[in-house]
Write a protein that holds these residues in place. Structure first.
Motif, PDB file in Angstrom:
ATOM      1  N   PHE A 252       0.853  -1.326   0.075  1.00 55.35           N
ATOM      2  CA  PHE A 252       0.040  -0.138  -0.004  1.00 55.35           C
ATOM      3  C   PHE A 252       0.845   1.114   0.140  1.00 55.35           C
ATOM      4  CE2 PHE A 252      -1.834   3.744   2.317  1.00 55.35           C
ATOM      5  CZ  PHE A 252      -3.111   3.572   1.740  1.00 55.35           C
ATOM      6  N   GLU A 253       0.510   2.224  -0.724  1.00 62.58           N
ATOM      7  CA  GLU A 253       1.408   3.321  -0.975  1.00 62.58           C
ATOM      8  C   GLU A 253       0.220   4.543  -1.198  1.00 62.58           C
ATOM      9  OE1 GLU A 253       4.552   3.822  -0.284  1.00 62.58           O
ATOM     10  OE2 GLU A 253       5.387   2.132  -0.684  1.00 62.58           O
ATOM     11  N   LEU A 254       0.681   5.911  -0.742  1.00 61.85           N
ATOM     12  CA  LEU A 254      -0.102   7.016  -0.866  1.00 61.85           C
ATOM     13  C   LEU A 254       0.473   7.641  -2.244  1.00 61.85           C
ATOM     14  CD1 LEU A 254      -0.651   8.455   2.798  1.00 61.85           C
ATOM     15  CD2 LEU A 254      -2.430   7.413   1.283  1.00 61.85           C
ATOM     16  N   GLY A 255      -0.225   6.979  -3.203  1.00 62.01           N
ATOM     17  CA  GLY A 255       0.749   7.476  -4.331  1.00 62.01           C
ATOM     18  C   GLY A 255      -0.111   9.025  -5.075  1.00 62.01           C
ATOM     19  N   ILE A 256      -1.156   9.086  -4.578  1.00 61.30           N
ATOM     20  CA  ILE A 256      -1.927  10.380  -4.918  1.00 61.30           C
ATOM     21  C   ILE A 256      -2.167  11.180  -3.751  1.00 61.30           C
ATOM     22  CG2 ILE A 256      -3.983  11.594  -5.990  1.00 61.30           C
ATOM     23  CD1 ILE A 256      -4.216   8.851  -7.502  1.00 61.30           C
ATOM     24  N   ILE A 257      -1.631  12.398  -3.720  1.00 55.69           N
ATOM     25  CA  ILE A 257      -1.964  13.334  -2.250  1.00 55.69           C
ATOM     26  C   ILE A 257      -3.184  14.281  -2.580  1.00 55.69           C
ATOM     27  CG2 ILE A 257      -0.915  15.150  -0.802  1.00 55.69           C
ATOM     28  CD1 ILE A 257       0.127  12.069  -0.706  1.00 55.69           C
ATOM     29  N   ARG A 258      -4.037  14.500  -1.812  1.00 55.60           N
ATOM     30  CA  ARG A 258      -5.314  15.265  -1.934  1.00 55.60           C
ATOM     31  C   ARG A 258      -5.002  16.559  -1.108  1.00 55.60           C
ATOM     32  NH1 ARG A 258     -11.090  14.747   0.789  1.00 55.60           N
ATOM     33  NH2 ARG A 258     -12.119  16.380   0.097  1.00 55.60           N
ATOM     34  N   ASN A 259      -5.100  17.767  -1.627  1.00 61.33           N
ATOM     35  CA  ASN A 259      -5.249  19.125  -1.209  1.00 61.33           C
ATOM     36  C   ASN A 259      -6.473  19.356  -0.504  1.00 61.33           C
ATOM     37  OD1 ASN A 259      -5.283  21.523  -0.496  1.00 61.33           O
ATOM     38  ND2 ASN A 259      -4.523  22.462  -2.422  1.00 61.33           N
ATOM     39  N   HIS A 260      -6.663  19.210   1.007  1.00 61.57           N
ATOM     40  CA  HIS A 260      -7.672  19.346   1.661  1.00 61.57           C
ATOM     41  C   HIS A 260      -8.177  20.852   1.981  1.00 61.57           C
ATOM     42  CE1 HIS A 260      -6.263  15.279   2.998  1.00 61.57           C
ATOM     43  NE2 HIS A 260      -7.591  15.031   2.928  1.00 61.57           N
ATOM     44  N   TYR A 261      -7.369  21.681   1.388  1.00 58.30           N
ATOM     45  CA  TYR A 261      -7.988  23.109   1.623  1.00 58.30           C
ATOM     46  C   TYR A 261      -8.311  23.766   0.564  1.00 58.30           C
ATOM     47  CZ  TYR A 261      -5.179  21.518   5.722  1.00 58.30           C
ATOM     48  OH  TYR A 261      -4.679  20.804   6.896  1.00 58.30           O
TER      49      TYR A 261
ATOM     50  N   LYS B 254      -6.856  19.442  -6.633  1.00 54.40           N
ATOM     51  CA  LYS B 254      -7.343  18.630  -5.513  1.00 54.40           C
ATOM     52  C   LYS B 254      -6.111  17.566  -5.251  1.00 54.40           C
ATOM     53  CE  LYS B 254     -12.065  20.002  -6.195  1.00 54.40           C
ATOM     54  NZ  LYS B 254     -13.460  19.423  -6.368  1.00 54.40           N
ATOM     55  N   LEU B 255      -5.870  16.815  -6.436  1.00 54.01           N
ATOM     56  CA  LEU B 255      -5.240  15.784  -6.469  1.00 54.01           C
ATOM     57  C   LEU B 255      -3.813  16.039  -7.054  1.00 54.01           C
ATOM     58  CD1 LEU B 255      -7.909  13.137  -7.295  1.00 54.01           C
ATOM     59  CD2 LEU B 255      -7.357  13.669  -5.145  1.00 54.01           C
ATOM     60  N   ASN B 256      -2.686  15.420  -6.719  1.00 54.54           N
ATOM     61  CA  ASN B 256      -1.376  15.479  -7.218  1.00 54.54           C
ATOM     62  C   ASN B 256      -0.592  14.275  -7.138  1.00 54.54           C
ATOM     63  OD1 ASN B 256       0.371  17.132  -8.880  1.00 54.54           O
ATOM     64  ND2 ASN B 256       1.710  17.142  -6.886  1.00 54.54           N
ATOM     65  N   PRO B 257      -0.122  13.476  -7.991  1.00 53.05           N
ATOM     66  CA  PRO B 257       0.672  12.284  -8.124  1.00 53.05           C
ATOM     67  C   PRO B 257       2.030  12.503  -7.236  1.00 53.05           C
ATOM     68  CG  PRO B 257       0.842  12.957 -10.099  1.00 53.05           C
ATOM     69  CD  PRO B 257      -0.189  14.088  -9.358  1.00 53.05           C
ATOM     70  N   VAL B 258       2.601  11.396  -6.582  1.00 49.81           N
ATOM     71  CA  VAL B 258       3.891  11.348  -6.020  1.00 49.81           C
ATOM     72  C   VAL B 258       4.735  10.931  -7.043  1.00 49.81           C
ATOM     73  CG1 VAL B 258       5.359  10.724  -4.131  1.00 49.81           C
ATOM     74  CG2 VAL B 258       2.937  11.280  -3.620  1.00 49.81           C
ATOM     75  N   ARG B 259       5.358  11.682  -7.899  1.00 54.64           N
ATOM     76  CA  ARG B 259       5.998  11.094  -9.040  1.00 54.64           C
ATOM     77  C   ARG B 259       7.009  10.140  -8.661  1.00 54.64           C
ATOM     78  NH1 ARG B 259       4.628  14.285 -13.376  1.00 54.64           N
ATOM     79  NH2 ARG B 259       3.316  15.968 -12.859  1.00 54.64           N
ATOM     80  N   ASN B 260       8.029  10.266  -7.857  1.00 52.83           N
ATOM     81  CA  ASN B 260       8.847   9.200  -7.591  1.00 52.83           C
ATOM     82  C   ASN B 260       8.545   7.857  -7.314  1.00 52.83           C
ATOM     83  OD1 ASN B 260      10.942  11.383  -8.318  1.00 52.83           O
ATOM     84  ND2 ASN B 260      11.260  11.555  -5.792  1.00 52.83           N
ATOM     85  N   LEU B 261       7.295   7.783  -6.723  1.00 54.48           N
ATOM     86  CA  LEU B 261       6.642   6.854  -6.400  1.00 54.48           C
ATOM     87  C   LEU B 261       6.075   5.940  -7.441  1.00 54.48           C
ATOM     88  CD1 LEU B 261       6.079   5.066  -3.704  1.00 54.48           C
ATOM     89  CD2 LEU B 261       3.967   6.184  -3.715  1.00 54.48           C
ATOM     90  N   ILE B 262       5.396   6.879  -8.341  1.00 52.63           N
ATOM     91  CA  ILE B 262       4.765   6.249  -9.503  1.00 52.63           C
ATOM     92  C   ILE B 262       5.631   5.825 -10.694  1.00 52.63           C
ATOM     93  CG2 ILE B 262       3.091   6.907 -11.235  1.00 52.63           C
ATOM     94  CD1 ILE B 262       2.038   6.503  -8.437  1.00 52.63           C
ATOM     95  N   LYS B 263       6.535   6.560 -11.095  1.00 51.63           N
ATOM     96  CA  LYS B 263       7.478   6.160 -12.140  1.00 51.63           C
ATOM     97  C   LYS B 263       7.821   5.150 -12.588  1.00 51.63           C
ATOM     98  CE  LYS B 263      11.182   8.464 -14.721  1.00 51.63           C
ATOM     99  NZ  LYS B 263      12.153   9.217 -14.858  1.00 51.63           N
TER     100      LYS B 263
ATOM    101  N   ARG C  93      -0.256   8.466 -15.613  1.00 48.22           N
ATOM    102  CA  ARG C  93       0.389   8.356 -16.911  1.00 48.22           C
ATOM    103  C   ARG C  93       1.663   9.393 -16.990  1.00 48.22           C
ATOM    104  NH1 ARG C  93      -0.576   3.214 -18.727  1.00 48.22           N
ATOM    105  NH2 ARG C  93      -2.808   3.005 -19.200  1.00 48.22           N
ATOM    106  N   ASP C  94       1.105  10.554 -17.042  1.00 45.79           N
ATOM    107  CA  ASP C  94       1.964  11.652 -17.042  1.00 45.79           C
ATOM    108  C   ASP C  94       3.243  11.568 -15.718  1.00 45.79           C
ATOM    109  OD1 ASP C  94       0.460  12.680 -19.076  1.00 45.79           O
ATOM    110  OD2 ASP C  94      -0.374  14.472 -17.917  1.00 45.79           O
ATOM    111  N   ALA C  95       2.875  11.023 -14.739  1.00 49.83           N
ATOM    112  CA  ALA C  95       4.100  10.952 -13.884  1.00 49.83           C
ATOM    113  C   ALA C  95       4.886   9.637 -13.936  1.00 49.83           C
ATOM    114  CB  ALA C  95       3.040  10.734 -12.474  1.00 49.83           C
ATOM    115  N   GLY C  96       4.449   9.011 -14.980  1.00 50.80           N
ATOM    116  CA  GLY C  96       5.415   7.843 -15.733  1.00 50.80           C
ATOM    117  C   GLY C  96       5.057   6.556 -15.010  1.00 50.80           C
ATOM    118  N   ALA C  97       3.603   6.407 -14.733  1.00 56.49           N
ATOM    119  CA  ALA C  97       3.301   4.826 -14.544  1.00 56.49           C
ATOM    120  C   ALA C  97       3.460   3.966 -15.865  1.00 56.49           C
ATOM    121  CB  ALA C  97       1.750   4.845 -14.049  1.00 56.49           C
ATOM    122  N   LYS C  98       3.830   2.878 -15.391  1.00 53.20           N
ATOM    123  CA  LYS C  98       3.940   1.745 -16.437  1.00 53.20           C
ATOM    124  C   LYS C  98       2.675   1.341 -16.981  1.00 53.20           C
ATOM    125  CE  LYS C  98       6.890  -2.488 -17.490  1.00 53.20           C
ATOM    126  NZ  LYS C  98       7.775  -3.214 -16.864  1.00 53.20           N
TER     127      LYS C  98
END
Length: 461
Positions: free
Chosen positions: A311-320, A340-349, A374-379
């Motif tokens: 399990f990883e938090l690969g997408i981070i949500r902006n709660h504000y 609202k949502l942003n991928p953790v690129r080093n984790l996803i690539k 996909r843009d963050a490099g997911a295979k």
């Protein structure tokens, strides 16, 4: 559906407190805990022994109720409401609790749900000369009560009103030095009863009881009317005991907070169970499994435990991000999701990823999330959904698109997969979902189209 949003929305939250000198303050705290059930507006009404005083405004609970405003709400009985408009149109006049002067004195009502026969009742009342000032079912109920009070005592009149209305509802009613909690015969909408040292509490979810340190007693039963006054607690079943209730399964899928206890089960454990079942039914070889935050987190934990995929938090949500956020004029791709949502690129690539979400409604948000990854490099991207395809609209107080706007009603599973851009797509089966639940007495209409309460009366003929 509000502004083309790609999620379902619950209509509102209700709360009621009896017997505590700080009743309004306690209702405020309950509504704060239930903010997720409605963010457009909020209201509290309190009975001071002679009159009902209220505060109702547009906005979030923490912003609306200042110390000065709460100080005006005296009394040992109070009810409150958080609203989310199901019709997509917000008006401050529709804020609850609705307050009226009836033969028994001042009355206030806070309501969650949707009356199937409201239009027909309303039309008849208008023909009889009744004047409406809001578009709420609550006002319809209040007018029905007023008519019956001409010849009946309060409890008899309210009981008979429950036999006249059809649909889903949980409500709290304040009148005649009493607090009354009511739930529709099918128990579609939730309502919990709690107790404190010096009073009783009724709330949409048990998380509100936790915040005010109230003891959870039980859930108000389907079709039950609970009356609390100086003589104690009394229970009535105006429509008789219900053999086949149909509570909303989407409370377990998405609406309720995971730390609530609802319909006899822990919401957290149910969602985790959905995730485990999803992993059994839709396995895939992957490097990590990530949730679509926040609603997909609990099911993802279950998926990870069952599949042994980390399990990883690969997408981070902006709660504000507030409702008034101003979008830039320049064309930024997928801005609504990116803010609202942003991928953790080093984790996803370079990774093969399982993405778990609670549902796909129109498919537009899922498509944007897949593109972000996909843009963050997911295979590889394997989308997994912890509910069956939602193919039918809800008529019981949930804000949903029309049937033709629900992508699973008009597209096959593979067509949806290609539309959102995922490598694979899998849903939990209805049979698998039922195995996680302690019984199968739920409303599954959004998956099956089989409605426990006939919605035909909604047609304005």
């Amino acid at each position: 559906m509000i502004d083309g949003a790609d999620k379902f929305y619950d209509e509102c939250a209700i709360a009621g407190v009896y017997g505590n000198h700080e009743a309004a303050n306690l209702v405020y705290l309950c509504l704060y805990a239930l903010q997720h059930r409605g963010q457009q507006g909020t209201g509290i009404a309190a009975y001071d022994g002679e009159h009902i005083n209220s505060e109702k405004r547009e906005g979030l609970v923490a912003d609306v109720y200042t110390k000065k405003r709460l100080k005006k709400l005296h009394g040992k009985i109070a009810i409150g409401h958080n609203r989310y408009p199901t019709d997509g149109v917000f008006s401050t006049r529709n804020l609850q609790p609705i307050i009226a002067e009836l033969p028994i004195g001042d009355c206030a009502l806070a309501y969650n749900g949707n009356l199937i026969n409201a239009f027909k009742i309303r039309r008849q009342l208008i023909q009889d000369g009744v004047i409406f000032s809001t578009g709420t079912d609550s006002e319809t109920i209040m007018h029905l009560l007023a008519k019956r009070l001409k010849n009946e005592d309060f409890i008899t009149a309210l009981s008979n009103v429950m036999t006249q209305i059809t649909g889903s509802y949980s409500m709290v009613f304040m009148a005649d030095n009493k607090l009354i909690a009511m739930r529709d015969p099918h128990g579609v909408r939730p309502l919990a009863m709690g107790m404190m040292k010096d009073g009783y509490v009724f709330v949409s979810e048990t998380v509100a009881l936790d915040l005010i340190d109230a003891h959870f007693v039980r859930e108000v039963e389907p079709g039950e009317m609970v009356v609390v006054d100086a003589s104690g607690v009394k229970s009535y079943f105006p429509n008789g005991k219900v053999e086949n209730p149909a509570p909303c399964v989407f409370e377990h899928v998405y609406f309720a907070r995971p730390d609530s206890f609802m319909f006899g089960q822990s919401v957290y454990e149910v969602r985790k169970g959905f995730g485990k079942m999803l992993a059994k039914e839709c396995p895939v070889d992957a490097d990590i499994v990530i949730p679509v935050p926040d609603s997909g987190i609990t099911a993802t934990i279950g998926y990870s435990e069952e599949s042994k995929i980390p399990f990883e938090l690969g997408i981070i949500r902006n709660h504000y991000v507030g409702r008034t956020f101003i979008e830039p004029s320049q064309n930024i791709r997928d801005f609504g999701v990116r803010v609202k949502l942003n991928p953790v690129r080093n984790l996803i690539k370079g990774k093969k990823i399982v993405v778990v979400d609670d549902s796909i409604v129109r498919g537009t948000t899922s498509k944007k999330i897949v593109k972000l990854l996909r843009d963050a490099g997911a295979k590889e991207i394997h989308m997994r959904i912890s509910a069956p395809p939602t193919s039918y609209p809800c008529y019981y107080g949930i804000d949903t698109p029309t049937k033709k706007e629900l992508i699973s009603n008009t597209h096959t599973e593979d067509e949806i997969r290609r539309f959102i851009g995922a490598d694979t797509l899998g849903y939990i089966s209805l049979e698998g979902m039922k195995k996680v639940l302690i019984d199968n007495n739920f409303c599954f209409a959004c998956f099956t189209g089989q409605y426990p309460i006939n919605p035909a009366d909604l047609i304005e003929d």
